[in-house]
Design a protein around this motif. Sequence first.
Motif, PDB file in Angstrom:
ATOM      1  N   TYR A 155       0.834  -1.209   0.000  1.00 51.81           N
ATOM      2  CA  TYR A 155       0.000   0.000   0.000  1.00 51.81           C
ATOM      3  C   TYR A 155       0.862   1.250   0.000  1.00 51.81           C
ATOM      4  O   TYR A 155       0.577   2.218  -0.706  1.00 51.81           O
ATOM      5  N   ASP A 156       1.911   1.255   0.792  1.00 52.44           N
ATOM      6  CA  ASP A 156       2.807   2.412   0.811  1.00 52.44           C
ATOM      7  C   ASP A 156       3.384   2.663  -0.573  1.00 52.44           C
ATOM      8  O   ASP A 156       3.486   3.805  -1.006  1.00 52.44           O
ATOM      9  N   ARG A 157       3.743   1.578  -1.239  1.00 48.24           N
ATOM     10  CA  ARG A 157       4.321   1.719  -2.566  1.00 48.24           C
ATOM     11  C   ARG A 157       3.289   2.321  -3.525  1.00 48.24           C
ATOM     12  O   ARG A 157       3.598   3.242  -4.275  1.00 48.24           O
ATOM     13  N   LEU A 158       2.068   1.815  -3.454  1.00 51.51           N
ATOM     14  CA  LEU A 158       1.024   2.321  -4.348  1.00 51.51           C
ATOM     15  C   LEU A 158       0.684   3.772  -4.031  1.00 51.51           C
ATOM     16  O   LEU A 158       0.514   4.590  -4.933  1.00 51.51           O
ATOM     17  N   VAL A 206      -4.935  -5.837  -6.297  1.00 53.60           N
ATOM     18  CA  VAL A 206      -4.078  -5.678  -5.115  1.00 53.60           C
ATOM     19  C   VAL A 206      -3.623  -7.039  -4.601  1.00 53.60           C
ATOM     20  O   VAL A 206      -2.459  -7.222  -4.253  1.00 53.60           O
ATOM     21  N   GLY A 223       9.465  -3.888  -5.651  1.00 56.09           N
ATOM     22  CA  GLY A 223       9.511  -2.775  -4.708  1.00 56.09           C
ATOM     23  C   GLY A 223      10.031  -3.132  -3.334  1.00 56.09           C
ATOM     24  O   GLY A 223       9.693  -2.498  -2.342  1.00 56.09           O
ATOM     25  N   ASP A 257      12.065  -1.527   3.237  1.00 54.72           N
ATOM     26  CA  ASP A 257      11.142  -1.414   4.359  1.00 54.72           C
ATOM     27  C   ASP A 257      11.417  -2.472   5.424  1.00 54.72           C
ATOM     28  O   ASP A 257      11.432  -3.665   5.143  1.00 54.72           O
ATOM     29  N   ARG A 308       9.570  -3.598   7.570  1.00 52.27           N
ATOM     30  CA  ARG A 308       8.463  -4.541   7.779  1.00 52.27           C
ATOM     31  C   ARG A 308       8.616  -5.827   6.986  1.00 52.27           C
ATOM     32  O   ARG A 308       8.002  -6.845   7.327  1.00 52.27           O
TER      33      ARG A 308
END
Lengths: 116, 116
Positions: free
Chosen positions: A97-100, B10, B65, B82, B84
């Motif tokens: 989501y952050d990437r999008l 998604v 990504g 990231d 995470r």
Amino acid sequence: MDKSTLAREVTQLHAEICSALADPRRILMLYTLHECSRNVGDLAVEIGISQPATSRHLKILKQRGLVSATRKGASVEYALIDERLIQALDLLRAVLYDRLTQRANLVEEAANYTEW
Amino acid sequence: MDKSTLAREVTQLHAEICSALADPRRILMLYTLHECSRNVGDLAVEIGISQPATSRHLKILKQRGLVSATRKGASVEYALIDERLIQALDLLRAVLYDRLTQRANLVEEAANYTEW
DNA sequence: TAACTTTATTCGCATAACCGAATATATTGA
DNA sequence: TCAATATATTCGGTTATGCGAATAAAGTTA
């Protein structure tokens, strides 16, 4: 088996768990089973794929130790083995989501991007 | 694009991130890059695979990504995108360890199991 | 520019993953 | 036991993924 061989084996298993997650239908299955356990037929309807396909995907998840199977009469009830699988999936989805979002912001900022 | 189509897209990307993790070398790469950023050559030595193989694996991680690439003169420094991602990998590894431990305990308890 | 270092790509091939269709197996209940 | 339901597996073919070897491309330095 020496120490580094063991480490390699564990990393191999680690990758096999990840490859069990590397399919959108199986991800949906895990999220669906997180709500509540289900049998194969119900899961097939929920996910929207055929019964044999569902059964094969479940076999993969079971082999990797991600779901359990319990026979309940004529049907078999599958259940999520470990809550942490959902936590891990959620973390990965958050990264996504952050990437999008980041990409969407770039699009806003630079109006000359017409597609992405 | 309607809502369910978006959700499917998604989930597809979610699965593609997981498939980027579905290789022991790439998992090692992410853990290694978590220590500190590195260029391709150093990473190749650290992981113990060839330079072209390293480059190809990094390309996959970058496409999804998961890592960033920054040219530093003649070399290219790759970095984990990231934190995470490591958290997610750790969760999955913890699930794995529980599975292995549980199995080991069963072997202890039932001495008639000679292999597993 | 030429030689050198570093990284990326292409090629040909082998293996793994996935699918639909058909079929087999397991369980229940008449 | 037979029919019906639920689940699992097999078969054949397609696509995706991985590799080594060779080569291309990018950057540096003399």
